[in-house]
Design an enzyme around this catalytic site. Structure first.
Site, mmCIF file in Angstrom:
data_model
loop_
_atom_site.group_PDB
_atom_site.id
_atom_site.type_symbol
_atom_site.label_atom_id
_atom_site.label_comp_id
_atom_site.label_asym_id
_atom_site.label_seq_id
_atom_site.Cartn_x
_atom_site.Cartn_y
_atom_site.Cartn_z
ATOM 1 N N ASP A 165 0.812 -1.218 0.000
ATOM 2 C CA ASP A 165 0.000 0.000 0.000
ATOM 3 C C ASP A 165 0.849 1.273 0.000
ATOM 4 O OD1 ASP A 165 1.093 -0.121 2.488
ATOM 5 O OD2 ASP A 165 -0.797 -0.305 3.576
ATOM 6 N N GLY A 166 2.161 1.107 -0.044
ATOM 7 C CA GLY A 166 3.031 2.278 -0.087
ATOM 8 C C GLY A 166 3.196 2.988 1.247
ATOM 9 N N ARG A 201 14.469 9.708 6.147
ATOM 10 C CA ARG A 201 15.760 9.018 6.301
ATOM 11 C C ARG A 201 16.839 9.790 5.557
ATOM 12 N NH1 ARG A 201 15.459 2.899 4.966
ATOM 13 N NH2 ARG A 201 15.310 3.577 2.814
ATOM 14 N N ARG A 243 21.793 0.498 -3.427
ATOM 15 C CA ARG A 243 21.892 -0.821 -2.784
ATOM 16 C C ARG A 243 22.605 -1.794 -3.714
ATOM 17 N NH1 ARG A 243 16.416 -0.705 0.151
ATOM 18 N NH2 ARG A 243 15.811 1.452 -0.072
ATOM 19 N N ASP A 282 18.851 -6.273 -1.335
ATOM 20 C CA ASP A 282 18.224 -4.960 -1.536
ATOM 21 C C ASP A 282 18.257 -4.134 -0.256
ATOM 22 O OD1 ASP A 282 16.346 -7.168 -0.924
ATOM 23 O OD2 ASP A 282 14.913 -5.560 -0.609
ATOM 24 N N ASN A 283 18.699 -4.738 0.838
ATOM 25 C CA ASN A 283 18.830 -3.989 2.087
ATOM 26 C C ASN A 283 20.298 -3.747 2.438
ATOM 27 O OD1 ASN A 283 16.082 -3.891 2.410
ATOM 28 N ND2 ASN A 283 15.986 -5.686 3.733
HETATM 29 P P1 AMP Z 1 11.599 -4.341 2.934
HETATM 30 O O1 AMP Z 1 11.141 -5.665 3.458
HETATM 31 O O2 AMP Z 1 11.051 -3.162 3.679
HETATM 32 O O3 AMP Z 1 13.055 -4.257 2.745
HETATM 33 O O4 AMP Z 1 10.943 -4.205 1.471
HETATM 34 C C1 AMP Z 1 11.137 -5.110 0.403
HETATM 35 C C2 AMP Z 1 10.429 -4.592 -0.834
HETATM 36 O O5 AMP Z 1 9.029 -4.482 -0.601
HETATM 37 C C3 AMP Z 1 10.871 -3.221 -1.295
HETATM 38 O O6 AMP Z 1 10.810 -3.165 -2.701
HETATM 39 C C4 AMP Z 1 9.860 -2.313 -0.640
HETATM 40 O O7 AMP Z 1 9.726 -1.086 -1.297
HETATM 41 C C5 AMP Z 1 8.588 -3.144 -0.766
HETATM 42 N N1 AMP Z 1 7.599 -2.832 0.282
HETATM 43 C C6 AMP Z 1 7.667 -3.122 1.603
HETATM 44 N N2 AMP Z 1 6.583 -2.695 2.257
HETATM 45 C C7 AMP Z 1 5.793 -2.117 1.336
HETATM 46 C C8 AMP Z 1 4.506 -1.472 1.364
HETATM 47 N N3 AMP Z 1 3.817 -1.357 2.489
HETATM 48 N N4 AMP Z 1 4.023 -0.993 0.201
HETATM 49 C C9 AMP Z 1 4.704 -1.096 -0.943
HETATM 50 N N5 AMP Z 1 5.897 -1.697 -1.048
HETATM 51 C C10 AMP Z 1 6.442 -2.196 0.070
HETATM 52 MG MG MG Z 2 14.187 -2.924 2.015
#
Ligand code: AMP
Ligand code: MG
Length: 489
Positions: A123-124, A174, A181, A250-251
């Protein structure tokens, strides 16, 4: 219209379209500040007080972005060992870059700013609890001197966000020198966009490590630098008992800064196999696996860079990872134990210590701090932390005898006061224990942000005695040790 922030730009937006999508933030309803990092703001040349008016709108995703494009970066990455081509800033946006009064350039990234082309099923948005966790931990890491992204501010709002329950939509500002990355390179490699891959490497060198241009093979020098920075960061994690929890590629920041705080945790009891991420069923990212995973991630990056760097150069750089990490870890641990000279029997002393801490489930941070207080406090303060006090006393005897061998540059013996004073500067009294973060979050969810503020303040100075804050150094309650943090943030 003049820029709201002097020296504001977005050089990433000058790159070709393949690198990003232009996206305007989706404003949150009734957003308001719940934290503003005035110390960091000042370093960036931003106002010391919480911004109001147009600057507040600009920083909270509610501004006019015609003059300065906002963008979602495209990247990919290996998640839990499997390649995922569909990643990118799914809920974060690069607002732009601010040049600080000292001439350093910092990205400002809005985490939780709404949908982007890379949001997939998401949901962004970011919820309040995860935003608070990232804010507090990135600042706690900075306080400890561990390479990390920073947190400039955080807002909450009336926008409902649906997870297991309805939560408040929040936004984290941030700050980092880079948001590039490992996964950025992987994206261009796996989609066979080799001129973009090369351009990305050129920009990384130009923006962050221009000294690589002096080397025979600048790209190889860049990769060797990434290996070194990553090794240093992980050595810090291991020495301070930090578990990242989601070391997907990606992190991983190319600058070797702790990046993307999710289900992280600091060790309470010294438990090498500690898994802080509730969704990590296999323990891939367990505390003691982090060095190995760091190398795995760098190997994935090396593979992505193979079109522009010779295999032998990549292998040479990778072969240095364990060496660099081991040396840095050993330097950090020596400082923590107050040992300057290197003696042959030291590794035995170190190993015996880790084994004892593990067997006796001793709190890692408390142990190190008590060891740093032996100039004024009785030795029982240390041995009382152990179930097997006899074994603890036997080790302490060896350790104190070893300390006697320490001499300064003039060959003079080092007093326990001098040793302990130095040790207290590297062994924190206060860390962001999971239970402390949870108490602050529970209060914040009731609209009381005082505990978030208190923790942020406390953790700026983790090595200092803060007499009225002693309770924050308490060992965690049983519920606090068993907390499980998931990725649903
Ligand atoms: P993360 O687990 O936060 O490192 O995210 C992994 C991927 O999922 C990245 O491409 C994030 O942008 C995407 N992502 C995580 N949470 C959301 C969210 N609530 N809405 C859209 N994309 C998300
Ligand atoms: Mg991430």
């Amino acid at each position: 219209m003049p820029l709201l922030i002097p020296n504001f730009s977005n050089r990433y937006a000058d790159l070709p379209n393949a690198f990003y999508s232009l996206v305007d933030p989706q404003p949150l309803e009734n957003s308001h500040w719940i934290a503003w990092n005035s110390v960091l703001a000042e370093q960036l040349g931003l106002p010391e007080n919480q911004p109001t008016g147009d600057l507040k709108y600009f920083l909270s995703g509610e501004g006019d972005y015609q003059a300065t494009p906002v963008l979602a970066m495209k990247y990919a990455g290996h998640q839990f060992g499997s390649y995922n081509p569909d990643l990118g800033d799914g809920r974060g946006l690069l607002l732009g870059e601010v040049t600080s009064p000292t001439g350093q350039v910092f990205d400002i990234h809005l985490k939780g700013a709404g949908l982007t082309p890379y949001s997939r099923m998401g949901d962004g948005r970011a919820v309040l609890r995860s935003t608070i966790r990232e804010y507090l931990c990135s600042e706690a890491m900075a306080g400890l001197g561990i390479p990390t992204t920073r947190a400039l501010g955080m807002l909450t709002s009336d926008t409902p966000v649906y997870r297991e329950k309805v939560e408040s939509g929040a936004l984290l500002l941030r700050v980092a020198e880079s948001h590039i990355r490992f996964g950025h390179f992987e994206h261009f490699f796996y989609t066979n966009q080799l001129s973009e891959l090369k351009l990305l490497a050129d920009k990384v060198i130009e923006w962050y490590w221009p000294e690589c241009l002096k080397c025979d093979q600048p790209y190889a020098a860049m990769f060797a630098t990434i290996v070194e920075k990553t090794a240093h960061m992980i050595a810090y994690w291991q020495a301070y008992g930090f578990a990242h929890g989601v070391m997907n590629t990606d992190n991983m920041s190319i600058l070797g800064q702790t990046f993307d705080y999710g289900p992280f945790g600091f060790l309470d009891d010294y438990e090498p196999g500690y898994i802080c991420n509730h969704s990590d069923y296999q323990g891939r990212y367990a505390f003691d696996q982090q060095p190995r995973i760091g190398l795995w991630n760098l190997s994935a990056l090396a593979h992505a860079l193979s079109p522009i760097i010779d295999k032998s150069e990549l292998e040479q750089a990778l072969s240095q990872f364990e060496v660099i990490l081991g040396k840095k870890f050993s330097r950090l641990m020596r400082a923590k134990l107050g040992l300057n000279c290197k003696l042959e029997q030291d590794s035995q002393l170190f190993n015996a210590m880790f084994e004892l801490l593990h067997q006796n489930r001793v709190d890692y941070t408390r142990f190190m701090r008590e060891l740093s207080n032996l100039d004024t406090q009785p030795i029982q303060n240390v041995s009382d932390l152990f179930i097997d006090r006899e074994a603890a006393n036997a080790w302490l005897e060896l350790y104190l005898a070893r300390c006697e061998c320490e001499v300064d540059e003039e060959g003079q013996a080092i007093s326990s006061e001098t040793r302990c004073e130095k040790m207290r500067k590297v062994n924190p009294k206060y860390i962001l224990r999971n239970y402390l973060a949870q108490i602050a979050i529970d209060k914040a969810e009731q609209g009381d942000f005082s505990e978030v503020e208190a923790l942020a303040e406390l953790l700026k100075h983790p090595f200092d005695e803060q007499p009225d804050k002693d309770a924050y150094a308490n060992l965690p309650p049983e519920w606090g040790k068993k907390m499980e943090i998931s990725c649903s943030s």
